[in-house]
Design a protein around this motif. Structure first.
Motif, PDB file in Angstrom:
ATOM      1  N   PHE A 204      17.202  -1.957  23.959  1.00  0.00           N
ATOM      2  CA  PHE A 204      15.734  -1.650  24.293  1.00  0.00           C
ATOM      3  C   PHE A 204      15.534  -0.822  25.374  1.00  0.00           C
ATOM      4  N   ASN A 205      14.234  -0.115  25.411  1.00  0.00           N
ATOM      5  CA  ASN A 205      13.882   0.735  26.692  1.00  0.00           C
ATOM      6  C   ASN A 205      14.549   2.155  26.396  1.00  0.00           C
ATOM      7  N   LYS A 206      14.626   2.688  25.234  1.00  0.00           N
ATOM      8  CA  LYS A 206      15.399   3.974  25.117  1.00  0.00           C
ATOM      9  C   LYS A 206      14.346   4.943  24.512  1.00  0.00           C
ATOM     10  N   GLU A 207      14.506   6.318  24.994  1.00  0.00           N
ATOM     11  CA  GLU A 207      14.044   7.488  24.427  1.00  0.00           C
ATOM     12  C   GLU A 207      14.988   8.183  23.807  1.00  0.00           C
ATOM     13  N   ILE A 208      14.647   8.806  22.670  1.00  0.00           N
ATOM     14  CA  ILE A 208      15.602   9.681  21.861  1.00  0.00           C
ATOM     15  C   ILE A 208      15.269  11.024  22.651  1.00  0.00           C
TER      16      ILE A 208
END
Ligand SMILES: Cc1cc2nc3c(=O)[nH]c(=O)nc-3n(C[C@H](O)[C@H](O)[C@H](O)COP(=O)(O)OP(=O)(O)OC[C@H]3O[C@@H](n4cnc5c(N)ncnc54)[C@H](O)[C@@H]3O)c2cc1C
Length: 411
Positions: A204-208
């Motif tokens: 969760f709560n991740k940006e690429i």
């Protein structure tokens, strides 16, 4: 004089319209265009083919002869580049211009690509067409590590494909749960647990940040916090761009999709839109909506087809969409517009049984049912009858909801 009906798009919306037009105006000319190289097939079943659970033939709905035998001129591999609404002409990418009297735009959408380095590497998949599916299945059968990006309805299909194909996977989400606009933490956790059980681990709560590749093939996904996830299979499902370029030089109003009224009419002489691309006036909720579901697209195609033959305001689109997910040992159904509520009520009934209902101005507008989906039709009835103040009724979450006991007035 023979009417010429042109339909851009050979998906479920276009197919439904063509069928009804042929029936209602047997002497007319009906011409359909599609960019794809095969006739109408079942997109809903593509995931089962990609999982390896169904053969390719199972997704076929029509062959070219079906259209030929009905005098419908289906033009495969043909892109409509532009609509000239003043002269009622379609500009095609390869053939001569085509005249129309009535036009349906049912062009759907195209999966959005990630705007990060190496997003075009081999092994990074989007999921919409049979061509995409063949690539997904080929790669999935041999892949060891997967990453799925996008916490929505197509994302979970890609996650389930990884699970079914035995790919040890991470499911990377921007927020803190799957489809968090429609599910709460409690409902989301039921899904997360089932994903983990199939070796697909939600993160969760991740940006690429970017993809890493070697010799053109993806090998890892890197997030903005510097974490790296090994992957030889990546599925990206971060939304659709609707295929509206062809009408952009006309007076047709576009807001993401093509704006139509409840009759699927664009307001420009002879031009209708239906299916995923249409932003329609929802007479049940009373506002502009866009919907990506099979049943809804089919119904819109039927309504548009009837109105193209019989006049702009002959039939209205009145429909409560629903979408079912069948990847787990329990069923999930969403109905109406579960993410558009102002207020929500929810209840957990058992390990894998949960409901959440969405309300706007006291009226039920949608919901998600996990486990026991048998109340769907009763909830749809409450929505259809536009019952007021139902958000105050605690009995609306009763396991076997009793419509009489709700005792609310119709508007
Ligand atoms: C993998 C997957 C799983 C899904 N699962 C479900 C599900 O379980 N339940 C559910 O309700 N819905 C599901 N959906 C959504 C559902 O399939 C869509 O809502 C529906 O197919 C939309 O139909 P449509 O006719 O509007 O557009 P589409 O089916 O997208 O068809 C668009 C057509 O337009 C053509 N086209 C586009 N631009 C042009 C152009 N310029 N010139 C010529 N042709 C053009 C395309 O080639 C295509 O033939 C799923 C979709 C996918 C991809």
């Amino acid at each position: 004089m023979t009417n010429v009906y042109c339909i851009v798009g050979n998906g479920v919306a276009g197919d439904a319209a063509a069928s009804v037009i042929r029936e209602r105006d047997p002497k007319s000319e009906v011409i359909m265009f599609t960019e794809e190289g095969r006739a109408f097939y079942n997109r809903i079943l593509l995931k089962e083919f990609a999982k390896g659970k169904l053969g390719q033939d199972s997704v076929v709905i029509r062959d070219e002869d079906w259209y030929l035998n009905r005098g419908i001129d289906l033009r495969l591999n043909t892109r409509v580049v532009k609509v000239d609404s003043e002269n009622k002409i379609l500009k095609l990418h390869k053939e001569e211009d085509q005249k129309y009297d009535q036009l349906l735009v049912s062009t759907g959408g195209t999966p959005r690509e990630m705007d990060v380095p190496n997003s075009g590497a081999k092994g990074i998949h989007h999921f919409w067409t049979m061509k995409d599916t063949l690539e997904i299945r080929n790669n999935a059968e041999n892949a060891s590590y997967g990453v799925v990006i996008g916490a929505g309805l197509l994302g979970i299909d890609l996650a389930a494909i990884c699970g079914a194909q035995g790919i040890n996977s991470k499911y990377i989400m921007r927020g803190d749960g799957w489809w968090r606009s429609a599910l709460s933490k409690v409902g989301g956790e039921i899904i997360h647990k089932s994903l983990r059980d199939m070796n697909v681990f939600p993160i969760f709560n991740k940006e690429i940040e970017c993809f890493e590749e070697r010799r053109g093939k993806v090998r890892a996904v890197v997030t903005t916090d510097g974490e790296k996830y090994e992957a030889d299979f990546v599925g990206v499902a971060i939304g659709l761009d609707y295929n509206i370029e062809l009408v952009q030089d006309t007076d047709i109003e576009c807001r993401e999709g093509i704006v139509v009224d409840e009759h699927m009419f664009t307001g420009v002489e002879g031009i209708y839109a239906a299916g995923d691309v249409a932003r329609y006036h929802d007479v049940i909720v009373g506002e502009e909506m866009q919907n990506g579901s099979w049943g809804s697209a089919k119904k819109q195609g039927l309504v548009a087809g009837e109105n193209m033959v019989n006049g702009n305001d002959y039939k209205k689109f009145e429909w409560i969409p629903s979408y079912s997910i069948t990847h787990f040992e329990y069923p999930i159904i969403s109905f109406g517009h579960p993410a558009k509520g102002e207020k929500f009520l929810e209840k957990k009934y058992g390990k894998n049984e949960w409901r959440r209902l969405a309300f706007k101005q006291g009226r039920l507008i949608g919901g998600v049912l996990i486990g026991d989906v048998s109340s769907q039709s009763r909830y749809k009835k409450i929505i259809m009858e536009k019952m007021e103040r139902v958000d105050r009724e605690t009995s609306i979450l009763d396991k076997k909801i009793d419509l009489e006991s709700i005792g609310v007035r119709k508007t």
